[in-house]
Design an enzyme around this catalytic site. Structure first.
Site, mmCIF file in Angstrom:
data_model
loop_
_atom_site.group_PDB
_atom_site.id
_atom_site.type_symbol
_atom_site.label_atom_id
_atom_site.label_comp_id
_atom_site.label_asym_id
_atom_site.label_seq_id
_atom_site.Cartn_x
_atom_site.Cartn_y
_atom_site.Cartn_z
ATOM 1 N N ARG A 236 -29.937 -24.968 -14.955
ATOM 2 C CA ARG A 236 -29.769 -26.071 -15.902
ATOM 3 C C ARG A 236 -30.761 -25.880 -17.034
ATOM 4 O O ARG A 236 -31.911 -25.461 -16.811
ATOM 5 C CB ARG A 236 -30.045 -27.421 -15.222
ATOM 6 N N HIS B 296 -22.542 -22.042 -21.095
ATOM 7 C CA HIS B 296 -22.382 -22.584 -19.739
ATOM 8 C C HIS B 296 -21.083 -22.078 -19.081
ATOM 9 O O HIS B 296 -20.172 -22.852 -18.793
ATOM 10 C CB HIS B 296 -22.420 -24.128 -19.771
ATOM 11 N N GLU C 34 -26.650 -29.461 -24.385
ATOM 12 C CA GLU C 34 -25.424 -28.669 -24.499
ATOM 13 C C GLU C 34 -24.395 -29.527 -25.224
ATOM 14 O O GLU C 34 -24.227 -30.686 -24.839
ATOM 15 C CB GLU C 34 -24.906 -28.282 -23.122
#
Ligand code: DGY
Length: 293
Positions: free
Chosen positions: A203, A251, A232
């Site tokens: 993360r 991601h 993000e």
């Protein structure tokens, strides 16, 4: 695009089940906006840092996630990033497109070898282990830091400082919690080797990006390869995007067709079980089934 917060708070009213992804913040406000009939929250992700699990538990709501099915895909991505950063694949690709390729040169875009190097894995759960398994095939020495895990695939447990001092590659495989937030800070980066490469498929919040920028800009470490950022999407004015030695992808850890199909299926199974008042196939707060609130 994910729904705007106001839209979500409005649309969620009266639902019995919530199927979400990591783009939705599922907090107490959202659960209360849904109402007391809300029976289950099912996230199509293994990480649940976007869900306020204690708030769900306090309301007796089971929270489902999708572990296991994305282990190999995420470990593959960690390795893809590791290899790309070590051998400067993306830099090479940009070099050609910029019209800079004039000749073969003995010192053009030199990178790092994997064989004989040391890979340090922080967090030795399913994905960390799967990365160690891959590293064996590349003749790497593997060490890991995880006080709760047992050794596997030839990896040796070490304390965090030893891992940082000895690793040529450091790969993060820990969840984002208050304890792991900004684990990778200036102090952490200062302990890494100057040739070291940081890989993050966990993360974004685990890394203090300002500290990482300083370490990369000053060549305190060789490179970073990030599948995840904070926030993000990463804003286009992020200084990290100015650096040649920082590789960033959006991601994509679990982004293979089969893995996403399996994640969707598992998320749907969790949702349906919760709606029927049954135990979820994968539940992060199983205590809700023991004691009603
Ligand atoms: C997850 O499931 O938590 C992953 O980050 C999605 O790829």
């Amino acid at each position: 695009m994910p729904p705007a917060r106001e839209q979500l708070l409005e649309k969620v009213k009266g639902v019995d089940g919530l199927l979400c992804t990591l783009t939705e913040r599922v907090d107490a406000e959202l659960m209360d906006a849904a109402g007391p009939q809300l029976k289950v929250i099912s996230s199509m992700s293994v990480g649940v840092d976007h869900v306020d699990v204690p708030a769900a538990t306090a309301r007796g709501i089971p929270v489902g996630n999708t572990p296991g099915v994305l282990t190999d895909a995420t470990a593959d991505m960690a390795f893809a990033l590791l290899l790309s950063a070590a051998r400067r694949v993306v830099e090479g690709e940009k070099y050609i497109r910029a019209g800079k390729w004039k000749t073969w040169h003995p010192q053009l875009l030199l990178g790092a070898d994997l064989a004989g190097s040391t890979l340090g894995i922080i967090g030795f759960g399913r994905i960390g282990e799967a990365v160690a398994k891959r590293a064996q095939g590349f003749d790497m020495r593997v060490i890991f830091h995880d006080p709760t895990a047992t050794p596997a695939f030839g990896a040796q447990p070490v304390d965090l400082d030893t891992l940082l001092h000895e690793s040529d590659f450091v790969s993060l495989h820990i969840p984002l919690t208050p304890n792991t937030k900004h684990l990778v800070n200036a102090d952490f980066l200062a302990k890494m080797k100057p040739n070291a490469i940081l890989i993050n498929t966990a993360r974004g919040g685990v890394v203090d990006q300002a500290a990482l920028y300083d370490a990369l800009k000053s060549n305190q470490i060789f490179a970073a390869a990030l599948d995840v950022t904070d926030p993000e999407p990463l804003p286009m004015d992020s200084p990290l995007l100015e650096l040649e030695n920082c590789l960033i992808v959006p991601h994509l850890g679990s982004a293979s067709q089969r893995t996403r199909d399996l994640m969707s299926q598992l998320a749907a199974e969790n949702l349906l079980a919760g709606l029927k008042g049954e135990r979820l196939p994968n539940c992060v707060n199983p205590e809700v089934f023991l004691s009603p609130p």
